[in-house]
Design a protein around this motif. Structure first.
Motif, PDB file in Angstrom:
ATOM      1  N   UNK A  59      44.299  40.502  33.639  1.00 60.25           N
ATOM      2  CA  UNK A  59      43.105  40.098  33.267  1.00 60.25           C
ATOM      3  C   UNK A  59      42.542  41.189  32.468  1.00 60.25           C
ATOM      4  N   UNK A  60      41.235  40.875  31.605  1.00 57.80           N
ATOM      5  CA  UNK A  60      40.685  41.757  30.776  1.00 57.80           C
ATOM      6  C   UNK A  60      39.578  42.345  31.789  1.00 57.80           C
ATOM      7  N   UNK A  61      39.144  43.620  31.304  1.00 62.53           N
ATOM      8  CA  UNK A  61      37.917  44.093  31.740  1.00 62.53           C
ATOM      9  C   UNK A  61      36.770  44.149  30.891  1.00 62.53           C
ATOM     10  N   UNK A  67      44.416  44.802  32.639  1.00 61.79           N
ATOM     11  CA  UNK A  67      45.146  45.158  33.628  1.00 61.79           C
ATOM     12  C   UNK A  67      45.542  44.049  34.717  1.00 61.79           C
ATOM     13  N   UNK A  68      46.562  44.464  35.535  1.00 58.15           N
ATOM     14  CA  UNK A  68      47.426  43.679  36.374  1.00 58.15           C
ATOM     15  C   UNK A  68      46.853  43.523  37.722  1.00 58.15           C
ATOM     16  N   UNK A  69      46.874  42.560  38.363  1.00 57.09           N
ATOM     17  CA  UNK A  69      46.259  42.292  39.809  1.00 57.09           C
ATOM     18  C   UNK A  69      47.173  43.606  40.504  1.00 57.09           C
ATOM     19  N   UNK A  70      48.024  44.014  40.432  1.00 59.14           N
ATOM     20  CA  UNK A  70      48.742  45.494  40.908  1.00 59.14           C
ATOM     21  C   UNK A  70      47.746  46.324  41.018  1.00 59.14           C
ATOM     22  N   UNK A 105      34.357  48.563  48.858  1.00 57.86           N
ATOM     23  CA  UNK A 105      34.532  50.249  48.894  1.00 57.86           C
ATOM     24  C   UNK A 105      35.976  50.520  48.728  1.00 57.86           C
ATOM     25  N   UNK A 106      36.540  51.511  49.485  1.00 62.38           N
ATOM     26  CA  UNK A 106      37.750  52.012  49.139  1.00 62.38           C
ATOM     27  C   UNK A 106      38.946  51.169  49.689  1.00 62.38           C
ATOM     28  N   UNK A 107      38.596  50.173  50.570  1.00 64.81           N
ATOM     29  CA  UNK A 107      39.692  49.558  51.246  1.00 64.81           C
ATOM     30  C   UNK A 107      39.326  47.727  50.851  1.00 64.81           C
ATOM     31  N   UNK A 108      38.157  47.629  50.210  1.00 63.50           N
ATOM     32  CA  UNK A 108      37.900  46.200  50.058  1.00 63.50           C
ATOM     33  C   UNK A 108      37.085  46.000  48.544  1.00 63.50           C
ATOM     34  N   UNK A 109      37.808  44.970  47.697  1.00 61.29           N
ATOM     35  CA  UNK A 109      36.989  44.825  46.727  1.00 61.29           C
ATOM     36  C   UNK A 109      36.870  43.345  46.138  1.00 61.29           C
ATOM     37  N   UNK A 110      35.835  42.943  45.662  1.00 61.18           N
ATOM     38  CA  UNK A 110      35.407  41.698  45.136  1.00 61.18           C
ATOM     39  C   UNK A 110      35.619  41.537  43.648  1.00 61.18           C
ATOM     40  N   UNK A 111      36.574  40.783  43.283  1.00 67.19           N
ATOM     41  CA  UNK A 111      37.029  40.558  41.593  1.00 67.19           C
ATOM     42  C   UNK A 111      36.752  39.260  41.160  1.00 67.19           C
ATOM     43  N   UNK A 112      35.647  39.136  40.602  1.00 64.81           N
ATOM     44  CA  UNK A 112      35.315  37.696  40.170  1.00 64.81           C
ATOM     45  C   UNK A 112      35.726  37.755  38.557  1.00 64.81           C
ATOM     46  N   UNK A 113      36.559  36.714  38.535  1.00 61.51           N
ATOM     47  CA  UNK A 113      37.039  36.572  36.979  1.00 61.51           C
ATOM     48  C   UNK A 113      36.712  35.263  36.411  1.00 61.51           C
ATOM     49  N   UNK A 133      24.380  40.871  38.879  1.00 62.19           N
ATOM     50  CA  UNK A 133      24.681  41.788  38.355  1.00 62.19           C
ATOM     51  C   UNK A 133      25.485  43.002  39.184  1.00 62.19           C
ATOM     52  N   UNK A 134      25.656  42.894  40.420  1.00 59.45           N
ATOM     53  CA  UNK A 134      26.682  43.734  40.992  1.00 59.45           C
ATOM     54  C   UNK A 134      28.167  43.475  40.901  1.00 59.45           C
ATOM     55  N   UNK A 135      28.613  42.385  40.259  1.00 64.54           N
ATOM     56  CA  UNK A 135      29.885  42.020  40.060  1.00 64.54           C
ATOM     57  C   UNK A 135      30.380  42.595  38.715  1.00 64.54           C
ATOM     58  N   UNK A 136      31.499  43.418  38.947  1.00 66.76           N
ATOM     59  CA  UNK A 136      32.031  43.864  37.612  1.00 66.76           C
ATOM     60  C   UNK A 136      32.405  42.787  36.724  1.00 66.76           C
ATOM     61  N   UNK A 137      32.762  43.037  35.301  1.00 66.17           N
ATOM     62  CA  UNK A 137      33.054  41.956  34.471  1.00 66.17           C
ATOM     63  C   UNK A 137      34.804  42.112  34.185  1.00 66.17           C
ATOM     64  N   UNK A 138      35.182  40.719  34.658  1.00 66.77           N
ATOM     65  CA  UNK A 138      36.684  40.569  34.340  1.00 66.77           C
ATOM     66  C   UNK A 138      36.865  39.145  33.689  1.00 66.77           C
ATOM     67  N   UNK A 139      37.627  38.919  32.724  1.00 67.71           N
ATOM     68  CA  UNK A 139      37.899  37.715  32.128  1.00 67.71           C
ATOM     69  C   UNK A 139      39.181  37.360  32.003  1.00 67.71           C
ATOM     70  N   UNK A 140      39.622  36.124  31.934  1.00 69.05           N
ATOM     71  CA  UNK A 140      41.021  35.656  32.009  1.00 69.05           C
ATOM     72  C   UNK A 140      40.775  34.542  30.657  1.00 69.05           C
TER      73      UNK A 140
END
Length: 195
Positions: A59-61, A67-70, A105-113, A133-140
């Motif tokens: 996906x694109x940041x 970046x890969x989901x890995x 945090x270190x053990x949990x992430x929200x990735x909205x694409x 606004x709290x969500x990071x920017x990801x696009x597919x």
């Protein structure tokens, strides 16, 4: 047969059944027996019967880097696929932002694409305008996630464990910012993942 022999046979059968039960319990994924199931407020989210490998798509940041989901391996990831033209998606974006603010945090992430073929700048503007606004920017931009996860509708949300396996899914919107939902995802950080 006398009663003593029957009692011994019955005891052996009961012990064998108990041993099998303990073996099956211990060898379940950690998310099943160390973690309580998702709260009712998260419906339609449900845990998977068995973890499944997650397709490795890129996906694109915000900067345009791929970046890969890995890249998220080692933490639980709530992967949400949304689009600007999807009314239920837009409605749940603020709830995902609140969940990210409260539990990530270190053990949990929200990735909205954003899977709607927008640029990263367009997706960022949309998130900012819709109380997310709290969500990071990801696009597919090439709909790879839609194909990889066999998404036939949006929003689609997938819970990925630290080993990169899908362990839960919601087809449709959920109340991600419900207090029980936030507590559930916070608890993931303290759950020992299955190996």
């Amino acid at each position: 047969m006398n009663r003593f022999v029957l009692a011994v046979i019955a005891a052996v059968v009961v012990l064998a059944a108990a041993a099998i039960g303990v073996f099956l319990y211990v060898n379940q994924p950690a998310a099943v027996h160390e973690q309580a199931g998702p709260p009712p407020a998260l419906a339609p989210f449900a845990l998977a019967a068995k973890p499944a490998a997650v397709p490795q798509v890129a996906i694109g940041d915000a900067s345009g880097a791929r970046l890969s989901l890995a890249a998220f391996k080692g933490k639980y990831v709530l992967l949400n696929l949304w689009a600007t033209w999807c009314g239920p998606c837009v409605k749940e974006l603020p709830a995902l932002a609140k969940l990210k603010s409260a539990a990530a945090g270190d053990k949990f992430a929200v990735v909205a694409v954003d899977v709607g073929r927008n640029t990263a700048a367009e997706a960022r503007t949309f998130l900012d305008a819709h109380d997310a606004r709290a969500l990071d920017t990801y696009v597919d931009s090439n709909t790879a996630l839609l194909r990889a996860f066999s998404a036939f509708g949006l929003p689609l949300t997938v819970l990925i464990d630290p080993q990169g396996r899908e362990i839960g899914r919601a087809v449709g919107p959920a109340a991600w910012d419900n207090k029980d939902a936030i507590a559930y995802f916070k608890s993931l950080a303290t759950t020992k993942p299955a190996s």
